[in-house]
Design an enzyme around this catalytic site. Structure first.
Site, mmCIF file in Angstrom:
data_model
loop_
_atom_site.group_PDB
_atom_site.id
_atom_site.type_symbol
_atom_site.label_atom_id
_atom_site.label_comp_id
_atom_site.label_asym_id
_atom_site.label_seq_id
_atom_site.Cartn_x
_atom_site.Cartn_y
_atom_site.Cartn_z
ATOM 1 N N CYS A 2 0.843 -1.179 0.000
ATOM 2 C CA CYS A 2 0.000 0.000 0.000
ATOM 3 C C CYS A 2 0.882 1.234 0.000
ATOM 4 C CB CYS A 2 -0.866 0.006 1.242
ATOM 5 S SG CYS A 2 -1.737 -1.548 1.486
ATOM 6 N N ARG A 27 1.342 1.519 -6.049
ATOM 7 C CA ARG A 27 1.585 0.559 -4.967
ATOM 8 C C ARG A 27 0.325 -0.199 -4.578
ATOM 9 N NH1 ARG A 27 6.460 1.386 -1.994
ATOM 10 N NH2 ARG A 27 5.575 0.241 -0.282
ATOM 11 N N TRP A 74 -3.963 -1.903 -1.269
ATOM 12 C CA TRP A 74 -3.991 -3.153 -2.028
ATOM 13 C C TRP A 74 -4.459 -4.197 -1.027
ATOM 14 C CZ3 TRP A 74 -1.579 -7.989 -1.984
ATOM 15 C CH2 TRP A 74 -1.648 -8.720 -3.181
ATOM 16 N N ASN A 100 0.766 -0.478 6.296
ATOM 17 C CA ASN A 100 1.188 -1.277 5.150
ATOM 18 C C ASN A 100 1.822 -2.545 5.721
ATOM 19 O OD1 ASN A 100 2.136 -2.214 2.739
ATOM 20 N ND2 ASN A 100 3.759 -0.698 2.536
ATOM 21 N N GLY A 101 1.307 -3.701 5.320
ATOM 22 C CA GLY A 101 1.845 -4.953 5.865
ATOM 23 C C GLY A 101 0.712 -5.865 6.287
ATOM 24 N N GLU A 486 8.890 -13.585 -20.317
ATOM 25 C CA GLU A 486 8.599 -12.180 -20.065
ATOM 26 C C GLU A 486 7.497 -11.670 -21.007
ATOM 27 O OE1 GLU A 486 9.030 -10.300 -17.728
ATOM 28 O OE2 GLU A 486 8.764 -8.288 -18.511
ATOM 29 N N LYS A 490 3.967 -10.173 -19.670
ATOM 30 C CA LYS A 490 3.465 -8.842 -20.020
ATOM 31 C C LYS A 490 2.027 -8.954 -20.520
ATOM 32 C CE LYS A 490 5.555 -6.665 -18.428
ATOM 33 N NZ LYS A 490 6.640 -7.130 -17.624
ATOM 34 N N GLU A 493 -0.477 -9.963 -17.675
ATOM 35 C CA GLU A 493 -0.621 -8.916 -16.655
ATOM 36 C C GLU A 493 -1.589 -7.815 -17.084
ATOM 37 O OE1 GLU A 493 3.375 -7.849 -14.202
ATOM 38 O OE2 GLU A 493 3.572 -7.702 -16.352
ATOM 39 N N HIS A 509 6.672 -31.833 -25.351
ATOM 40 C CA HIS A 509 6.360 -32.633 -24.169
ATOM 41 C C HIS A 509 5.069 -32.191 -23.495
ATOM 42 C CE1 HIS A 509 10.181 -34.629 -24.529
ATOM 43 N NE2 HIS A 509 10.810 -33.463 -24.563
ATOM 44 N N LYS A 608 2.595 -2.606 -7.965
ATOM 45 C CA LYS A 608 3.969 -2.454 -8.456
ATOM 46 C C LYS A 608 4.978 -2.942 -7.430
ATOM 47 C CE LYS A 608 6.882 -0.311 -11.391
ATOM 48 N NZ LYS A 608 6.998 -1.334 -12.429
HETATM 49 C C1 G6P Z 1 5.300 -7.115 -8.845
HETATM 50 C C2 G6P Z 1 5.239 -6.282 -10.097
HETATM 51 C C3 G6P Z 1 6.155 -6.879 -11.157
HETATM 52 C C4 G6P Z 1 7.563 -7.013 -10.626
HETATM 53 C C5 G6P Z 1 7.593 -7.815 -9.318
HETATM 54 C C6 G6P Z 1 8.942 -7.745 -8.631
HETATM 55 O O1 G6P Z 1 4.712 -8.345 -9.076
HETATM 56 O O2 G6P Z 1 3.921 -6.210 -10.583
HETATM 57 O O3 G6P Z 1 6.170 -6.034 -12.296
HETATM 58 O O4 G6P Z 1 8.369 -7.629 -11.576
HETATM 59 O O5 G6P Z 1 6.645 -7.292 -8.398
HETATM 60 O O6 G6P Z 1 9.160 -6.426 -8.224
HETATM 61 P P1 G6P Z 1 10.575 -5.771 -7.951
HETATM 62 O O7 G6P Z 1 10.260 -4.386 -7.501
HETATM 63 O O8 G6P Z 1 11.216 -6.589 -6.859
HETATM 64 O O9 G6P Z 1 11.355 -5.823 -9.207
#
Ligand code: G6P
Length: 613
Positions: A2, A27, A74, A100-101, A486, A490, A493, A509, A608
């Site tokens: 958060c 966040r 969040w 937050n936590g 990746e 993307k 997400e 497989h 994020k």
């Molecule tokens: C979240 C974000 C991702 C990110 C991951 C790790 O899941 O949505 O985009 O790759 O955290 O975050 P960091 O800040 O440790 O790279």
């Protein structure tokens, strides 16, 4: 997870808090709220939904004062709703808390408090904190002591900010563990608080970071920091240099699109100052890597989550190939619980954009406790992952706001490449010609990224073609296997299309059973050492009636004959090809999501910075 903002000073707290929250919305963004001390009483405004809802609420029902706190949520405990949004008031209405936590023992505390007659107004774990503070207040002297007493009851990791209408001259903030970063911003006759720096950067560059188990009492004039055990802390004021303008959207529709396009600059900055083209050498001074240490390093563990973990997988190929040091890549949440075999000759390298991801930080601590050297590659300056490491590489990408990471993926790819060359050099395991060639290739990177970006219109055409699919399979091999992971990440997400990344050789497989006209296959097939193997994967997918979209290198004459669509990549040295391969995949996911009218920058259920386990 958060976002938290606080203000105390002569100005109106409300706009400062709302502005700060806006910069932290990445966040968490399922609900938001603020509490301001207005004429001796705490006024709370909060609602489910994005920050815009809170701003509208404040417009309808304004609130003004000189002390206030705000929160963007969040959800962990309790659905996103107005009653579960922070801030939370206690029963008297005199104390308010944002948090937050996760309070791990909240059920037990809630039962205990309920038995004493406390009435709960939300389903959150946070609410126990404010009731505990109120209970301690009746016994202890003042808010700070009461907060200390309440926090001693909590299990888990937390960032907590609180104030009381009975003590209007202060805000109290505390940090326990890694879930909740707390930064105090020092102004002139005013003070700011936040979970993360972007919230306060427009007001001040002088900041103090709370360490775990520290508590700050913040007044207009200053800040006093003590440990939760009550010992005074001599803190250091740090100066930060981030440019808040860089965090604006500018001409772009979304932050993600802007950040994709910023990669030419971020890659230029990544290389700048670290590469001596004349000598053909790499300099990463903040890593504190000596030739002895490099020679003694027997094994490297790369730990990370999400996109950062995919960068780590590319790093494994680079470091093993260039420096001949064995590398294991681990998802941080697995590493910390699997009792890894590490010792003083191991290096554990964490990769994290935010530098605050709880699992990554816990894995770093696990590594440290076992005697390993801990490094980090991190974007947010001053973040925990930067501070607790023995050495670090800073990503140089500037703030990344879009939840789906883009520029903070390509920068560490180049950092890992530079690290591999440096390690090889210091270990004496590379001849001068090879070293010079590898270093020289770095010159090409920004321009190659730019050439990928120039082809956005072609990628958008493919995005239109894929707009309504329900599934997608991404295949890659060798150094570009992580590019498949990746690319798929993307897409899922931000577009909510189910996508799988797979090592291409594994297709036979299992996933091959899924291939038909409704399962497009995106094949990453640049001219790297695995190119010919990828050609046969395309054939295999075509033979099962699959629709193939291939990423191929300019001038490739074979792939256009077998794939249904080709996305062209500029010719790139193979060890840097994950940089150029991923940019079209980022653009593809972006355009599909944008064409679907989705909230690209803040996709549902994600955040994020994931500061909970
Ligand atoms: C979240 C974000 C991702 C990110 C991951 C790790 O899941 O949505 O985009 O790759 O955290 O975050 P960091 O800040 O440790 O790279």
């Amino acid at each position: 997870m958060c976002g938290i903002v606080g203000y105390i000073g002569p100005r109106d707290a409300t706009p400062i808090i709302l502005n700060g929250l806006k910069r932290l919305e990445y966040r968490g963004y399922d609900s938001a709220g603020l509490a301001v001390l207005e004429n001796g009483h705490i006024a709370v405004r909060r609602d489910a939904g994005k920050l815009a809802r809170l701003s509208a609420l404040v417009e309808e029902s304004p609130v003004h004062g000189h002390v206030g706190i705000g929160h963007t949520r969040w959800a962990t405990h309790g659905e996103p709703s107005a009653r579960n949004a922070h801030p939370h008031l206690g029963m008297t209405g005199d104390v308010v808390v944002v948090h937050n936590g996760i309070v791990e023992n909240f059920l037990e505390l809630r039962e205990e408090l309920s038995a004493e007659g406390v009435v709960f107004n939300s389903d959150t774990d946070t609410e126990v904190i404010v009731h505990l503070i109120e209970r301690c207040l009746s016994r202890e002297t003042g808010l700070a002591e009461a907060a200390r007493c309440a926090l001693s009851r909590l299990r888990g990791a937390h960032g907590v900010v609180t104030f009381s209408s009975k003590e209007p001259d202060k805000i109290v903030a505390a940090r326990i563990g890694n879930a909740g970063g707390v930064v105090v911003g020092l102004g002139d006759g005013e003070m700011f608080l936040a979970s993360d720096m972007p919230a306060i950067l427009e007001h001040t560059r002088s900041v103090v970071f709370l360490e775990s188990r520290q508590m700050a009492v913040v007044t207009r004039e200053g800040v006093e920091i003590k440990t939760l055990e009550g010992d005074a802390v001599a803190y250091q004021v740090q100066s930060v240099a981030w440019d808040p303008i860089a965090a604006e959207k500018g001409e772009y529709r979304h932050f993600m699109q802007k950040e994709i396009h910023e990669q030419v600059r971020s890659l230029t900055d990544t290389i700048g100052g670290r590469v001596d083209f004349e000598d053909g050498r790499i300099h990463l001074p903040e890593l504190n890597l000596t030739p002895e240490k490099a020679r003694r390093t027997r094994k490297l563990f790369i730990i990370a989550c999400g996109t950062a973990a995919h960068a780590g997988m590319v790093g494994k190929v680079l470091i093993e190939h260039i420096a001949r040091v064995p590398v294991e890549v681990d998802i941080a949440s697995e590493f910390r619980y699997r009792d890894p075999i590490i010792d003083e000759d191991s290096v554990v390298l964490a990769i994290s954009q935010s530098g605050e991801t709880a699992d990554t930080l816990a894995a770093m601590e696990e590594a440290r406790s076992k005697g390993a050297t801990v490094w980090s590659i991190v974007n947010v300056i001053g973040s925990q992952a930067m501070r607790i490491a023995n050495g670090y590489i800073s990503m140089q990408t500037g703030p990344e706001i879009g939840v789906a990471s883009t520029k903070a993926y390509t920068a560490p790819l180049v950092d890992l490449y530079m690290l591999a060359v440096l390690l090889a050099d210091l270990r004496g395991g590379i001849d001068e010609r090879t070293r010079r060639r590898l270093v020289n290739d770095l010159r090409l990177v920004p321009d190659l990224a730019g050439r990928c970006l120039d082809r956005e219109a072609d990628v958008e055409k493919v995005a239109r073609f894929l707009l309504n699919v329900s599934h997608c399979l991404y295949l890659g091999r060798g150094i570009n296997m992580p590019s498949a992971y990746e690319g798929a990440l993307k897409l899922k997400e931000i577009s909510y299309i189910h996508a799988e990344g797979y090592p291409a050789g594994e297709m036979k497989h299992g996933p091959i059973a899924l291939i038909d006209r409704d399962m497009p296959v995106i094949v990453i097939a640049p001219r790297d050492p695995w190119y010919e193997k990828m050609l046969s994967q395309i054939e295999q997918a075509k033979a099962r009636g699959g629709i193939v979209i291939a990423l191929a290198t300019d001038g490739d004459e074979l792939i256009p004959g077998i794939a249904d669509h080709v996305i062209w990549l500029p010719e790139t040295p193979w060890m840097l090809s994950p940089v150029t391969a991923v940019i079209p995949l980022q653009m593809l996911a972006y355009h599909i999501a944008a064409l679907r009218g989705l909230d690209v920058d803040q996709p549902r259920n994600l955040a994020k910075s994931v500061t909970v386990e």
